[in-house]
Design an enzyme around this catalytic site. Structure first.
Site, PDB file in Angstrom:
ATOM      1  N   PRO A 132       0.824  -1.206   0.000  1.00 59.66           N
ATOM      2  CA  PRO A 132       0.000   0.000   0.000  1.00 59.66           C
ATOM      3  C   PRO A 132       0.863   1.264   0.000  1.00 59.66           C
ATOM      4  CG  PRO A 132      -0.779  -1.572   1.645  1.00 59.66           C
ATOM      5  CD  PRO A 132       0.539  -2.082   1.147  1.00 59.66           C
ATOM      6  N   GLY A 135       3.142   2.335  -4.862  1.00 58.48           N
ATOM      7  CA  GLY A 135       2.976   2.395  -6.302  1.00 58.48           C
ATOM      8  C   GLY A 135       3.910   1.453  -7.034  1.00 58.48           C
ATOM      9  N   SER A 136       4.582   1.966  -8.073  1.00 54.83           N
ATOM     10  CA  SER A 136       5.466   1.144  -8.894  1.00 54.83           C
ATOM     11  C   SER A 136       6.912   1.147  -8.413  1.00 54.83           C
ATOM     12  CB  SER A 136       5.423   1.641 -10.348  1.00 54.83           C
ATOM     13  OG  SER A 136       4.148   1.447 -10.908  1.00 54.83           O
ATOM     14  N   THR A 162      -0.928 -12.061  -7.043  1.00 54.09           N
ATOM     15  CA  THR A 162      -1.580 -12.993  -7.957  1.00 54.09           C
ATOM     16  C   THR A 162      -1.456 -14.421  -7.434  1.00 54.09           C
ATOM     17  OG1 THR A 162      -1.070 -11.551  -9.832  1.00 54.09           O
ATOM     18  CG2 THR A 162      -1.645 -13.831 -10.340  1.00 54.09           C
ATOM     19  N   ARG A 251       9.418 -10.568 -16.758  1.00 53.89           N
ATOM     20  CA  ARG A 251       8.881  -9.604 -17.721  1.00 53.89           C
ATOM     21  C   ARG A 251       8.706 -10.196 -19.120  1.00 53.89           C
ATOM     22  NH1 ARG A 251      11.946  -4.487 -14.864  1.00 53.89           N
ATOM     23  NH2 ARG A 251      10.145  -3.895 -13.599  1.00 53.89           N
ATOM     24  N   ILE A 348     -13.880  -2.255 -33.816  1.00 50.53           N
ATOM     25  CA  ILE A 348     -14.242  -2.800 -35.122  1.00 50.53           C
ATOM     26  C   ILE A 348     -15.445  -3.725 -35.003  1.00 50.53           C
ATOM     27  CG2 ILE A 348     -13.449  -4.420 -36.923  1.00 50.53           C
ATOM     28  CD1 ILE A 348     -10.685  -3.122 -36.661  1.00 50.53           C
ATOM     29  N   GLU A 374       4.186  -6.399 -13.060  1.00 50.09           N
ATOM     30  CA  GLU A 374       5.616  -6.592 -13.342  1.00 50.09           C
ATOM     31  C   GLU A 374       6.260  -5.305 -13.860  1.00 50.09           C
ATOM     32  OE1 GLU A 374       7.155  -9.926 -12.680  1.00 50.09           O
ATOM     33  OE2 GLU A 374       5.272  -9.645 -11.598  1.00 50.09           O
ATOM     34  N   GLY A 375       5.684  -4.170 -13.530  1.00 47.91           N
ATOM     35  CA  GLY A 375       6.223  -2.873 -13.929  1.00 47.91           C
ATOM     36  C   GLY A 375       5.374  -2.223 -15.000  1.00 47.91           C
ATOM     37  N   ARG A 386      17.210   4.644 -18.947  1.00 49.35           N
ATOM     38  CA  ARG A 386      18.422   4.573 -18.117  1.00 49.35           C
ATOM     39  C   ARG A 386      19.478   3.702 -18.771  1.00 49.35           C
ATOM     40  NH1 ARG A 386      15.104   3.265 -12.596  1.00 49.35           N
ATOM     41  NH2 ARG A 386      14.524   5.401 -12.010  1.00 49.35           N
TER      42      ARG A 386
END
Length: 397
Positions: A132, A135-136, A162, A251, A348, A374-375, A386
């Site tokens: 909590p 964030g990331s 998960t 990733r 569509i 995962e980001g 970076r």
């Protein structure tokens, strides 16, 4: 560095097995468990047993053997992305719910020593990173692991875990010493039946509803010191590198999930466009074809690029080549592409794309998480910048 893009024959069985499961097990129950959020998909139990047997066979045969002709290794990472691609074509939430195939298993594969790989070979491991308020920023972890004799005592709360209520183990990121910053963050394999580990609640979500997403609390949870993955030493010079290796493996797997969902949406887009009387012609300039055809061709090329980036990242991981840049590139490209692709399929398809009579609207909802966990997209672009510019996290925020 050269990569032969022809997949080795030894992986054909992985692709075929996963494709059959996606078509004959996942697709028929996809809507059922989308509507029955938090209900366990019992149909996956047999699939979990088959997957466990396959992993045992792979270990016995030596799953990362060297291909003599090319002196390259095609091992666990390439196998994982192929498996994820095929199964996610069927249903990405169900793919995340197969017993024994949690994101924590990829974390163990990334950083565990030989003894740990053997000891945790058959566990089902969730992964607990996010907290909590952080964030990331994975480096802002506040969950603590305090050494106490031959154990570590873990305290903290993790969110968006998960398979957190279904897995039998969880890989937890915790800090050994908050004062030493990101270098002190380590990962621990914690059995879910450990005293002090509790599932506080399950989240209601936009997509992947067949997969449980839990809040897990650790209150004086005691685990053996040998359950720490990697080195227990705090190396300030090395920084965050140890636990971040996890992402170099996971990733590309998430990117492969996005490629699988994207392929499902592409196939449905093609059907809808061609049935409306607009054949897709690769020999004609895009500018003189129907707007929907132009969108399809553009998105299909982005989808192909996503898959090639994913293959490269997985191949590099198998061959012990640093792939942090490539892992983030695959995740960023695939995550961005699948969200655009599935939303375009809804557009569509019009009323058919928006209705629950088909799966197009479900794929649009499911795809969003693939650009987040995962980001996030923004984090991936920051990591890529970076690496390309040679900047540290302190230099470029």
């Amino acid at each position: 560095m050269s990569i032969n893009l022809e997949l080795p024959e030894k992986l054909n069985s992985t692709v075929e097995r996963s494709r059959l499961a996606a078509e004959h097990i996942f697709r028929p129950i996809s809507r059922k468990y989308d509507l029955a959020e938090h209900e366990y998909p019992a149909e996956l139990d047999e699939l979990g047993k088959l997957a466990k047997a396959a992993r045992a066979n792979e270990r016995a045969e030596g799953k990362s053997e060297t291909d003599a002709a090319e002196s390259t290794v095609n091992g666990a990472n390439l196998r994982s992305v192929l498996n994820a691609r095929e199964l996610s074509w069927g249903d990405v939430g169900l793919m995340l719910s197969i017993p024994g195939q949690g994101l924590g298993n990829a974390a163990i594969a990334a950083v565990a020593n030989d003894e740990q790989l053997e000891r945790f070979a058959d566990v089902w491991a969730a992964m607990a990173i996010t907290e909590p308020g952080i964030g990331s920023d994975s480096a802002a972890v506040t969950t603590t692991a305090t050494a106490d004799g031959d154990d570590y005592v873990i305290n903290g709360e993790k969110i968006f875990v998960t398979a957190g209520s279904r897995a039998d183990h969880v890989v937890v990121w915790a800090t050994l010493d908050k004062a030493k910053g990101r270098a002190a963050i380590k990962s621990f394999v914690v059995p879910m039946d450990t005293e002090g580990v509790s599932v506080e609640r399950l989240e209601h979500k936009l997509g992947i509803k067949s997969s449980d997403t839990a809040v897990v609390r650790f209150t004086d949870a005691r685990v053996p010191a040998e359950n720490l993955l990697g080195s227990p030493e705090i190396d300030v010079k090395k920084g965050f590198g140890g636990v971040m290796q996890t992402f170099d493996n996971t990733r590309p797997v998430v990117a492969a999930m996005a490629v699988g969902v994207g392929r499902a949406a592409l196939e449905e887009m093609r059907r809808m466009i061609e049935e409306s009387g607009h054949p897709i012609d690769y020999d004609k300039p895009v500018a003189i074809q129907h707007a929907a055809v132009a969108d399809f061709i553009r998105l299909e090329s982005d989808w192909e690029a996503s898959w090639l980036l994913t293959l490269r990242a997985a191949w590099m991981a198998d061959n012990k080549t640093p792939n942090s840049l490539e892992a983030s590139m695959s995740k960023a490209k695939a995550g961005r592409t699948v969200t655009e692709l599935t939303n375009k399929a809804v557009e569509i398809g019009a009323s058919d794309g928006y209705a629950e009579t088909g799966l197009v609207e479900k794929w649009a909802r499911d795809s969003k998480i693939l650009d987040i966990f995962e980001g996030t997209q923004q984090i991936q672009q920051l990591i890529i910048a970076r690496r390309v510019l040679g900047k540290s996290s302190a230099d470029l925020k």
